[in-house]
Design a protein around this motif. Structure first.
Motif, PDB file in Angstrom:
ATOM      1  N   ASP A 166       0.832  -1.210   0.000  1.00  0.00           N
ATOM      2  CA  ASP A 166       0.000   0.000   0.000  1.00  0.00           C
ATOM      3  C   ASP A 166       0.865   1.257   0.000  1.00  0.00           C
ATOM      4  OD1 ASP A 166      -2.215  -1.618   0.039  1.00  0.00           O
ATOM      5  OD2 ASP A 166      -2.647  -1.320   2.175  1.00  0.00           O
ATOM      6  N   TRP A 167       1.962   1.233   0.748  1.00  0.00           N
ATOM      7  CA  TRP A 167       2.848   2.398   0.793  1.00  0.00           C
ATOM      8  C   TRP A 167       3.429   2.673  -0.589  1.00  0.00           C
ATOM      9  CZ3 TRP A 167       7.752   3.938  -0.279  1.00  0.00           C
ATOM     10  CH2 TRP A 167       8.152   5.167   0.276  1.00  0.00           C
ATOM     11  N   LEU A 168       3.850   1.623  -1.290  1.00  0.00           N
ATOM     12  CA  LEU A 168       4.408   1.808  -2.639  1.00  0.00           C
ATOM     13  C   LEU A 168       3.360   2.333  -3.615  1.00  0.00           C
ATOM     14  CD1 LEU A 168       6.793  -1.244  -3.060  1.00  0.00           C
ATOM     15  CD2 LEU A 168       7.410   1.184  -3.089  1.00  0.00           C
ATOM     16  N   VAL A 169       2.119   1.890  -3.460  1.00  0.00           N
ATOM     17  CA  VAL A 169       1.038   2.395  -4.325  1.00  0.00           C
ATOM     18  C   VAL A 169       0.811   3.882  -4.062  1.00  0.00           C
ATOM     19  CG1 VAL A 169      -1.460   2.253  -4.725  1.00  0.00           C
ATOM     20  CG2 VAL A 169      -0.100   0.168  -4.624  1.00  0.00           C
ATOM     21  N   ARG A 170       0.888   4.295  -2.798  1.00  0.00           N
ATOM     22  CA  ARG A 170       0.679   5.703  -2.453  1.00  0.00           C
ATOM     23  C   ARG A 170       1.880   6.581  -2.798  1.00  0.00           C
ATOM     24  NH1 ARG A 170      -0.679   3.441   2.350  1.00  0.00           N
ATOM     25  NH2 ARG A 170       0.966   4.592   3.412  1.00  0.00           N
ATOM     26  N   HIS A 171       3.052   5.987  -3.016  1.00  0.00           N
ATOM     27  CA  HIS A 171       4.281   6.721  -3.335  1.00  0.00           C
ATOM     28  C   HIS A 171       4.918   6.155  -4.609  1.00  0.00           C
ATOM     29  CE1 HIS A 171       3.665   7.218   1.004  1.00  0.00           C
ATOM     30  NE2 HIS A 171       4.122   8.444   0.798  1.00  0.00           N
ATOM     31  N   PRO A 172       4.266   6.351  -5.749  1.00  0.00           N
ATOM     32  CA  PRO A 172       4.771   5.740  -6.988  1.00  0.00           C
ATOM     33  C   PRO A 172       5.987   6.469  -7.582  1.00  0.00           C
ATOM     34  CG  PRO A 172       2.823   7.034  -7.456  1.00  0.00           C
ATOM     35  CD  PRO A 172       3.023   7.078  -5.966  1.00  0.00           C
ATOM     36  N   GLU A 173       6.211   7.699  -7.171  1.00  0.00           N
ATOM     37  CA  GLU A 173       7.266   8.505  -7.789  1.00  0.00           C
ATOM     38  C   GLU A 173       8.640   8.182  -7.198  1.00  0.00           C
ATOM     39  OE1 GLU A 173       8.525  13.184  -7.870  1.00  0.00           O
ATOM     40  OE2 GLU A 173       6.395  12.678  -7.732  1.00  0.00           O
ATOM     41  N   LYS A 174       9.575   7.883  -8.077  1.00  0.00           N
ATOM     42  CA  LYS A 174      10.947   7.604  -7.649  1.00  0.00           C
ATOM     43  C   LYS A 174      11.631   8.909  -7.266  1.00  0.00           C
ATOM     44  CE  LYS A 174      14.278   7.040 -10.643  1.00  0.00           C
ATOM     45  NZ  LYS A 174      15.224   6.551 -11.644  1.00  0.00           N
ATOM     46  N   LYS A 175      12.291   8.918  -6.094  1.00  0.00           N
ATOM     47  CA  LYS A 175      13.004  10.113  -5.627  1.00  0.00           C
ATOM     48  C   LYS A 175      14.445  10.123  -6.133  1.00  0.00           C
ATOM     49  CE  LYS A 175       9.570  11.369  -2.945  1.00  0.00           C
ATOM     50  NZ  LYS A 175       8.687  12.438  -3.280  1.00  0.00           N
ATOM     51  N   PHE A 176      15.095   8.982  -6.082  1.00  0.00           N
ATOM     52  CA  PHE A 176      16.493   8.859  -6.528  1.00  0.00           C
ATOM     53  C   PHE A 176      16.824   7.378  -6.640  1.00  0.00           C
ATOM     54  CE2 PHE A 176      16.232   9.478  -1.957  1.00  0.00           C
ATOM     55  CZ  PHE A 176      16.884   8.355  -1.465  1.00  0.00           C
ATOM     56  N   ASP A 177      18.030   7.066  -7.091  1.00  0.00           N
ATOM     57  CA  ASP A 177      18.502   5.689  -7.202  1.00  0.00           C
ATOM     58  C   ASP A 177      19.544   5.419  -6.122  1.00  0.00           C
ATOM     59  OD1 ASP A 177      18.388   5.866 -10.777  1.00  0.00           O
ATOM     60  OD2 ASP A 177      16.994   4.851  -9.442  1.00  0.00           O
ATOM     61  N   VAL A 178      19.558   4.189  -5.657  1.00  0.00           N
ATOM     62  CA  VAL A 178      20.580   3.730  -4.716  1.00  0.00           C
ATOM     63  C   VAL A 178      21.423   2.699  -5.459  1.00  0.00           C
ATOM     64  CG1 VAL A 178      21.013   2.523  -2.544  1.00  0.00           C
ATOM     65  CG2 VAL A 178      19.091   4.096  -2.711  1.00  0.00           C
ATOM     66  N   ARG A 179      22.733   2.910  -5.469  1.00  0.00           N
ATOM     67  CA  ARG A 179      23.619   1.968  -6.163  1.00  0.00           C
ATOM     68  C   ARG A 179      24.032   0.857  -5.203  1.00  0.00           C
ATOM     69  NH1 ARG A 179      24.940   2.527 -11.151  1.00  0.00           N
ATOM     70  NH2 ARG A 179      26.898   1.386 -11.111  1.00  0.00           N
ATOM     71  N   VAL A 180      23.787  -0.366  -5.668  1.00  0.00           N
ATOM     72  CA  VAL A 180      24.201  -1.552  -4.935  1.00  0.00           C
ATOM     73  C   VAL A 180      25.110  -2.338  -5.870  1.00  0.00           C
ATOM     74  CG1 VAL A 180      23.451  -3.629  -3.728  1.00  0.00           C
ATOM     75  CG2 VAL A 180      22.000  -1.603  -3.705  1.00  0.00           C
ATOM     76  N   GLY A 181      26.407  -2.187  -5.675  1.00  0.00           N
ATOM     77  CA  GLY A 181      27.367  -2.796  -6.606  1.00  0.00           C
ATOM     78  C   GLY A 181      27.250  -2.106  -7.951  1.00  0.00           C
ATOM     79  N   ASP A 182      26.934  -2.881  -8.980  1.00  0.00           N
ATOM     80  CA  ASP A 182      26.776  -2.336 -10.335  1.00  0.00           C
ATOM     81  C   ASP A 182      25.322  -2.053 -10.676  1.00  0.00           C
ATOM     82  OD1 ASP A 182      29.486  -2.542 -10.706  1.00  0.00           O
ATOM     83  OD2 ASP A 182      29.375  -4.542 -11.609  1.00  0.00           O
ATOM     84  N   SER A 203      21.590  -0.151 -10.056  1.00  0.00           N
ATOM     85  CA  SER A 203      20.877   0.994  -9.481  1.00  0.00           C
ATOM     86  C   SER A 203      19.475   0.549  -9.087  1.00  0.00           C
ATOM     87  CB  SER A 203      20.781   2.135 -10.492  1.00  0.00           C
ATOM     88  OG  SER A 203      22.044   2.694 -10.698  1.00  0.00           O
ATOM     89  N   VAL A 204      19.134   0.833  -7.841  1.00  0.00           N
ATOM     90  CA  VAL A 204      17.817   0.453  -7.331  1.00  0.00           C
ATOM     91  C   VAL A 204      17.021   1.730  -7.095  1.00  0.00           C
ATOM     92  CG1 VAL A 204      16.594  -0.722  -5.470  1.00  0.00           C
ATOM     93  CG2 VAL A 204      18.813  -1.578  -6.207  1.00  0.00           C
ATOM     94  N   PRO A 205      15.795   1.811  -7.669  1.00  0.00           N
ATOM     95  CA  PRO A 205      14.993   3.017  -7.445  1.00  0.00           C
ATOM     96  C   PRO A 205      14.525   3.105  -5.997  1.00  0.00           C
ATOM     97  CG  PRO A 205      13.728   1.391  -8.669  1.00  0.00           C
ATOM     98  CD  PRO A 205      15.117   0.843  -8.537  1.00  0.00           C
ATOM     99  N   CYS A 206      14.534   4.326  -5.444  1.00  0.00           N
ATOM    100  CA  CYS A 206      14.119   4.554  -4.062  1.00  0.00           C
ATOM    101  C   CYS A 206      13.012   5.608  -4.070  1.00  0.00           C
ATOM    102  CB  CYS A 206      15.312   5.016  -3.230  1.00  0.00           C
ATOM    103  SG  CYS A 206      14.995   4.959  -1.465  1.00  0.00           S
ATOM    104  N   HIS A 207      11.931   5.342  -3.363  1.00  0.00           N
ATOM    105  CA  HIS A 207      10.744   6.202  -3.385  1.00  0.00           C
ATOM    106  C   HIS A 207      10.618   7.065  -2.137  1.00  0.00           C
ATOM    107  CE1 HIS A 207       8.728   4.048  -6.838  1.00  0.00           C
ATOM    108  NE2 HIS A 207       9.751   3.272  -6.547  1.00  0.00           N
ATOM    109  N   GLY A 208      11.642   7.091  -1.296  1.00  0.00           N
ATOM    110  CA  GLY A 208      11.564   7.898  -0.088  1.00  0.00           C
ATOM    111  C   GLY A 208      12.897   7.919   0.634  1.00  0.00           C
ATOM    112  N   VAL A 209      12.880   8.455   1.839  1.00  0.00           N
ATOM    113  CA  VAL A 209      14.087   8.561   2.655  1.00  0.00           C
ATOM    114  C   VAL A 209      14.624   7.163   2.960  1.00  0.00           C
ATOM    115  CG1 VAL A 209      14.970   9.359   4.886  1.00  0.00           C
ATOM    116  CG2 VAL A 209      13.242  10.687   3.666  1.00  0.00           C
TER     117      VAL A 209
END
Length: 197
Positions: free
Chosen positions: A92-108, A110-116
């Motif tokens: 439900d939280w992901l549905v309410r926050h669909p907009e990506k804020k930034f990417d987090v790099r894990v090794g090679d 990039s993982v999209p992040c939708h919040g702090v």
């Protein structure tokens, strides 16, 4: 004159002892088991014996319910419900926050992040509680003070997603009688702040 017994028990006219009046011993046993006086109920020996068996069976069921083994199935269901509630809350939280804020790099990757970025977790109740005794026997690999709720979104980076998921799991646990569980939020490594439920 007998009753189908060729004269056996001729003085009573009965050949079946289970139709005789209940004995004092049976009535005394019934009273001890049920705390009810059955002397004026007109019980036969057969019926008194059946009532004694039923009372003993009920007593054994009550004893089995109070033993830790009985809680095994109950706690399995409770933990499954808590995990499902955490998954639903995270979704439900992901549905309410669909907009990506930034990417987090894990090794090679990039993982999209939708919040702090952050984490939330539940601190285990004391080891002496029935739930933790069951949990320790069923999940011996679980070390430390964190009660792991293995929901589908556990690997996400968003702090608020984890807060919502863990809070949902905490509500289920508390509703089912698992007390002394606390929700903690980790904003940065080494800095924890407790959220009062």
């Amino acid at each position: 004159m007998g009753y189908g017994d060729g004269g056996k028990l001729h003085n009573l006219g009965l050949s079946r002892r289970d139709l005789l009046p209940a004995t004092k011993r049976q009535l005394s046993t019934l009273y001890k088991l049920t705390r009810r006086d059955h002397t004026s109920a007109g019980l036969t020996r057969g019926r008194a014996s059946e009532l004694i068996d039923e009372a003993i069976e009920r007593k054994e069921e009550r004893r089995a319910r109070s033993e830790p083994g009985h809680f095994s199935r109950l706690y399995e269901v409770v933990l499954r419900q808590a995990t499902q509630a955490a998954t639903d809350a995270a979704r439900d939280w992901l549905v309410r926050h669909p907009e990506k804020k930034f990417d987090v790099r894990v090794g090679d990757v990039s993982v999209p992040c939708h919040g702090v970025v952050g984490d939330a977790f539940l601190r285990k109740p004391p080891k002496s509680t029935p739930f933790m005794k069951w949990f320790a026997s069923e999940h011996p690999e679980s070390k430390g003070d964190v009660l792991v709720i293995d929901h589908e979104y556990r690997d996400r980076w968003e702090r608020d997603l984890h807060v919502g998921a863990q809070a949902a799991a905490l509500r289920v646990l508390k509703r089912q009688g698992v007390s002394d569980v606390r929700l903690y939020v980790r904003e940065e490594p080494g800095e924890n702040s407790r959220i009062q439920p």
